[in-house]
Structure formats: C-alpha cells, structure tokens
Design an enzyme around this catalytic site. Structure first.
Site, PDB file in Angstrom:
ATOM      1  N   HIS A   1      41.802  51.327  26.121  1.00 22.25           N
ATOM      2  CA  HIS A   1      41.203  51.729  27.396  1.00 22.25           C
ATOM      3  C   HIS A   1      42.337  51.908  28.408  1.00 22.25           C
ATOM      4  CE1 HIS A   1      41.881  47.547  28.425  1.00 22.25           C
ATOM      5  NE2 HIS A   1      41.093  47.170  27.413  1.00 22.25           N
TER       6      HIS A   1
ATOM      7  N   ARG B   1      35.782  45.066  24.689  1.00 20.01           N
ATOM      8  CA  ARG B   1      34.445  44.524  24.416  1.00 20.01           C
ATOM      9  C   ARG B   1      33.416  44.964  25.461  1.00 20.01           C
ATOM     10  NH1 ARG B   1      37.409  39.725  22.137  1.00 20.01           N
ATOM     11  NH2 ARG B   1      36.783  39.607  19.960  1.00 20.01           N
TER      12      ARG B   1
ATOM     13  N   HIS C   1      45.099  49.288  28.584  1.00 24.06           N
ATOM     14  CA  HIS C   1      46.154  49.389  27.565  1.00 24.06           C
ATOM     15  C   HIS C   1      47.142  50.497  27.933  1.00 24.06           C
ATOM     16  CE1 HIS C   1      42.910  47.763  24.723  1.00 24.06           C
ATOM     17  NE2 HIS C   1      43.894  46.903  24.591  1.00 24.06           N
TER      18      HIS C   1
ATOM     19  N   GLY D   1      43.656  47.896  19.366  1.00 23.11           N
ATOM     20  CA  GLY D   1      43.066  49.237  19.382  1.00 23.11           C
ATOM     21  C   GLY D   1      41.852  49.322  20.294  1.00 23.11           C
ATOM     22  N   ALA D   2      41.029  50.377  20.084  1.00 23.31           N
ATOM     23  CA  ALA D   2      39.928  50.698  21.002  1.00 23.31           C
ATOM     24  C   ALA D   2      40.504  50.738  22.418  1.00 23.31           C
ATOM     25  CB  ALA D   2      38.784  49.699  20.877  1.00 23.31           C
TER      26      ALA D   2
ATOM     27  N   ASP E   1      44.120  38.346  29.512  1.00 25.61           N
ATOM     28  CA  ASP E   1      44.102  37.233  28.552  1.00 25.61           C
ATOM     29  C   ASP E   1      45.194  36.253  28.987  1.00 25.61           C
ATOM     30  OD1 ASP E   1      42.105  38.199  26.505  1.00 25.61           O
ATOM     31  OD2 ASP E   1      43.478  39.896  26.539  1.00 25.61           O
TER      32      ASP E   1
END
Ligand code: PAF
Length: 288
Positions: A41, A194, A44, A38-39, A157
């Site tokens: 950006h 982050r 995504h 989630g969160a 990642d």
C-alpha cells in the site's frame, strides 16, 4: 531465477540476491533493504521512496512469513498480490525484489529460532504467542542474506521496530535500522495490508482507534493523569464500534516498559478487534 521487467529485477534465491548485492558493492553503491509481506500500500511505497533517497539502491523483500502467524491467524488468507506489487515497486524505482518461497527460507532441517527475551512477551507479544520470535528469525535472515547498509521498518509496527533494533544491537548485525513514520489515510486510519478485511461499516469506524490514542497522548502531554487517559481511550475505542481491546498502554518509547516518568519519551500503543479484524496503532506522546 531472475525475472527482468524495466529496471526492477526479481530474484527468489539467496545466491542471486547476493550476486546482485556484490555487484553493487563492487561499484561502491550503498544499499537499503525494505522487508515486507507484500500486498503493498502507499505506506510501503513511501518506505521505498525514503530508501531510495537514503541509499543508491533499494531492495524490497516480499515474504509472507509462516513463522510469525499463530495457528488461528490469517497466514493462508493473508493477501498475496505479487504481480501488482511488482508493478508498484517498479514504478517507485526500486531496483531489486527478493521474493523467496517458503522452502528457500526454511528448508528441511531448519531448526533456529531467534528469541528476544522480555520485549517480545509484552503488548502484542502477550496476545500473539511466538509472533515476534517468527519476526526476529526472518528479519535476522533477511539482514544476513542481503547485508544492506540500512533497513527500513514502519513505526506502525512500533514494537516490531523496537525488537528489531534490539536484535541488531545484540547480534552486532552491521546495519542501521531506520524507523519510518506511519502513513495514514485522510481520516487518520493507519495504512495496513489488513485494512482490506474491513467491511464498509467497519472501515468507517476504524479511525476511532487513532482518535482515542491521539487524545490519550495529548492528555498525558498536557499533564493529565495517565490511568484516566488510558481509561478514556478504552471507553472511546469501544464506543467507536470495536468489540474487544487487547491493550491500550502508555509505554517508554525505547524500552516499551510502562511509562512512569513524564520526562521520558513516551508512546501510546493499542490493539483492538473490529469485527473479525485486529488493528494495531500507536502515536508518540507529543511533549512540547
Ligand atoms: O512488518 C512486516 O511486514 C513483517 O513483520 C516483516 C518485518 C516483513 C517480517 O516478516
């Protein structure tokens, strides 16, 4: 439980997820899964759009997975913005959101950990004990819960992506893993949920990480000494305002072992701390 808004349906339990997937299967539709915490950006959302180009239906998952956070890490503080995320997914055309509660993923009595030896102990794994066990466990669950044709993970990642490829190969999970190139801000900073932790001053310094590893990758591609390229990258990252470096390494792009042979595909990977925020990034070594 199912919530309906526009074309996007949100479900929180595995039975509802599977019912929806089975209905699509009966229609002969192909299915993509995009796991997230989630969160969301733009990075995504780019993954969602690629998913929708590659498959007939896209499922996004939002689950802040407690098993991949260490005791001193930001599990409680990790940004949670489910209603904004829902709107973004809806606008992107995603058809299904799976957003389980922790108790649904890890009910009382849950006792399994998926551990991939070797790959999870180096680079980030050497600095985040147990992190990749948590990632592998939840990704194995999500893949088996949704049983998609393809699943997309960002190259940001890169070690996670490599571990997930190993997981799927080792356990014969019938899914194609698609790595999606990192989406960057105009100044080169890799998009990350982050990044919102950065102060304005840190945000201005943050692209130093990308600049340093890109320069190192180009130096190696141009025949420069690998150790010297890594030393220069470390010094540039510290000069750029980072207070501590966890690692800067040139690695084999498939095994993540230290790069020793220039004819092998390579990647420069780094993790460093800027104020209270730990940033990671990586780039391919751009052999001509
Ligand atoms: O990359 C992430 O957001 C997470 O590690 C993932 C793959 C969704 C597993 O929790």
């Amino acid at each position: 439980m199912a919530t309906y808004t526009g074309n996007l349906v949100a479900v929180r339990d595995v039975d509802s997820l599977r019912r929806r997937v089975q209905a699509w299967r009966r229609e002969g539709l192909s299915i993509a899964l995009v796991p997230t915490m989630g969160a969301l950006h733009d990075g995504h959302i780019a993954n969602m759009k690629i998913a929708l180009k590659m498959a007939d239906r896209a499922i996004a998952t939002i689950f802040v997975n407690p098993k991949q956070f260490g005791p001193a890490e930001d599990f409680l503080a990790y940004p949670r913005r489910e209603s904004e995320d829902f709107e973004l997914l809806s606008a992107a055309g995603v058809q299904l959101l799976f957003a389980p509660e922790v108790a649904a993923m890890y009910p009382v009595g849950f006792a399994t950990t998926v551990r991939i030896a070797g790959l999870t102990d180096i680079l980030d794994g050497a600095h985040r004990a147990g992190h990749f066990d948590g990632v592998a466990t939840v990704v194995a669950k999500l893949l088996l819960q949704a049983r998609p044709d393809i699943a997309l993970f960002g190259e940001k990642d890169y070690q996670q992506l490599t571990i997930i490829r190993r997981l799927v190969a080792d356990l014969n999970i019938p899914v194609d893993i698609i790595g999606v190139p990192t989406v960057r801000e105009p100044d080169g900073l890799a998009m990350s949920s982050r990044n919102i932790y950065l102060t304005a001053a840190e945000r201005a310094q943050a692209p130093a990480l990308y600049r340093a590893i890109s320069a190192a990758a180009s130096a190696i591609a141009g025949g420069g000494d690998m150790a010297a390229a890594m030393a220069t990258a470390r010094s540039e990252i510290l000069k750029g305002g980072f207070r501590e470096i966890d690692y800067v390494e040139a690695s084999h792009a498939e095994t993540l072992a230290p790069l020793t042979n220039r004819s092998d595909p390579g990647r420069v990977l780094a993790a460093a701390h800027l104020g209270l925020t730990r940033l990671i990034d990586n780039v391919a070594i751009p052999y001509a």
